[in-house]
Write a protein that holds these residues in place. Sequence first.
Motif, PDB file in Angstrom:
ATOM      1  N   TYR A 185      61.289  34.845  19.234  1.00  0.00           N
ATOM      2  CA  TYR A 185      62.106  35.039  18.029  1.00  0.00           C
ATOM      3  C   TYR A 185      62.751  33.726  17.570  1.00  0.00           C
ATOM      4  CZ  TYR A 185      61.676  40.110  18.095  1.00  0.00           C
ATOM      5  OH  TYR A 185      61.171  41.389  18.029  1.00  0.00           O
ATOM      6  N   SER A 186      62.961  32.807  18.514  1.00  0.00           N
ATOM      7  CA  SER A 186      63.590  31.540  18.147  1.00  0.00           C
ATOM      8  C   SER A 186      62.582  30.560  17.564  1.00  0.00           C
ATOM      9  CB  SER A 186      64.248  30.892  19.368  1.00  0.00           C
ATOM     10  OG  SER A 186      65.112  31.788  19.987  1.00  0.00           O
ATOM     11  N   THR A 187      61.382  30.499  18.177  1.00  0.00           N
ATOM     12  CA  THR A 187      60.420  29.460  17.775  1.00  0.00           C
ATOM     13  C   THR A 187      59.429  29.939  16.714  1.00  0.00           C
ATOM     14  OG1 THR A 187      58.996  30.108  19.610  1.00  0.00           O
ATOM     15  CG2 THR A 187      60.549  28.310  20.022  1.00  0.00           C
ATOM     16  N   ARG A 188      59.277  31.250  16.553  1.00  0.00           N
ATOM     17  CA  ARG A 188      58.391  31.859  15.551  1.00  0.00           C
ATOM     18  C   ARG A 188      56.970  31.283  15.615  1.00  0.00           C
ATOM     19  NH1 ARG A 188      61.962  33.126  10.209  1.00  0.00           N
ATOM     20  NH2 ARG A 188      63.780  33.893  11.292  1.00  0.00           N
ATOM     21  N   PRO A 189      56.268  31.466  16.733  1.00  0.00           N
ATOM     22  CA  PRO A 189      54.943  30.852  16.888  1.00  0.00           C
ATOM     23  C   PRO A 189      53.816  31.610  16.165  1.00  0.00           C
ATOM     24  CG  PRO A 189      55.522  32.056  18.858  1.00  0.00           C
ATOM     25  CD  PRO A 189      56.658  32.208  17.934  1.00  0.00           C
ATOM     26  N   MET A 190      54.063  32.873  15.752  1.00  0.00           N
ATOM     27  CA  MET A 190      52.976  33.679  15.170  1.00  0.00           C
ATOM     28  C   MET A 190      53.208  33.880  13.670  1.00  0.00           C
ATOM     29  SD  MET A 190      52.619  36.725  17.968  1.00  0.00           S
ATOM     30  CE  MET A 190      54.241  36.781  18.684  1.00  0.00           C
ATOM     31  N   PRO A 191      52.103  34.147  12.912  1.00  0.00           N
ATOM     32  CA  PRO A 191      52.297  34.558  11.509  1.00  0.00           C
ATOM     33  C   PRO A 191      53.065  35.891  11.447  1.00  0.00           C
ATOM     34  CG  PRO A 191      49.962  34.231  12.017  1.00  0.00           C
ATOM     35  CD  PRO A 191      50.685  34.075  13.284  1.00  0.00           C
ATOM     36  N   GLU A 192      53.708  36.154  10.319  1.00  0.00           N
ATOM     37  CA  GLU A 192      54.591  37.329  10.238  1.00  0.00           C
ATOM     38  C   GLU A 192      53.845  38.649  10.417  1.00  0.00           C
ATOM     39  OE1 GLU A 192      57.432  37.634   7.162  1.00  0.00           O
ATOM     40  OE2 GLU A 192      58.724  36.161   8.134  1.00  0.00           O
TER      41      GLU A 192
END
Lengths: 90, 266
Positions: B17-24
């Motif tokens: 949730y902090s780094t957001r590595p995936m597409p939404e």
Amino acid sequence: MTPLWIDINSAGFMNSYVNALEQFLARYIGAQAAHHCLLRFCAKRNLQINDLNPLYNHDLGIFLRDNLSVFTGNRRAHAIMGQLARAAQT
Amino acid sequence: MPLIGVLIYIAIDVFIYSTRPMPENVMAVYADTMIAGACLIAAVSIYLAAGKFDRSDINRRPWQWMSYGLALSFFGKVIYIILRQVSRFDPFPCLGDLFLLSGDLTFLWGLWIFARACLRKDFVPPYSGQIPSVAISMIALFFTSACVIVPVFSMRSDPLTERWIAILYPILDIAALSLSARLACLFWSLRQPPIARSWFILALAYVLLNTADSFHGFLEVMHLYHPYHWINLTWVIAYLLIANAGLTQIRLLTHLDETASSEIPS
């Protein structure tokens, strides 16, 4: 967890008996609720709390079973009532 | 409860949730799957707790109803995940809503059966924990009415049926939040009785779950919700707490069975 029993033999006089009962109940429902439960039992039978003695164990056991069964189910509440009755006989 | 596993999972999710590595769109599937998985774990745990009671025991019913409610919610969430993947847009309203709403109602019914029986018992002092629970309910009612119910009716241009379905969720949330807050405050004021520890955890989890639901309604109305929102983690934690409540009840009943079969020391 600690074993669940009541040391009735140590109850030398009425207050000790009530204390022992409260300790027994407190292991299940906490000290405050245990005290209130005994007060309600006494109020229903028009007793002073210091008038409680082992002769009331059967009635108290039934009263206790009805109160505990909502958490434990009838069979286990009945077993707890049995513990109280057996402890009073020893 | 395998606490270390849960802590590792939370640590991984905090990283995601902090780094957001995936597409939404991938993250939406991941978040929904985690929530549905936690819901399934909770349903199984509560069902196993119900199984510890005797078949004829009337006190088995709250646990059974709650497990059925969680199972229905799980199916509703799975339907939502599938439809989102198939249609690629928000499928509301759909068959999943029927499962989710009936799941909420069924869980609430189980909680109500227990609360009705518990609050009538002699060990409950009158008005014990009532003031804080009423305060929590009033705050929830005010917040949900002002931020979810009124905006849905006044701002949305959706058909009336859709708006009514959207309104049912916060109404059920308020009812469930009030009931669970009443139980949580009662057991808190009684210093968390050992025999009621599972119900205390369950009530706390349900307070958390319904607060998250109400907040999610607010975010949806304000168009602030996105798959990386921290509220998804709150749902998972709430369901894991419900699962923990089931395991706590199983441990308690097992302990009582062992104690009953052992001799009482003189």
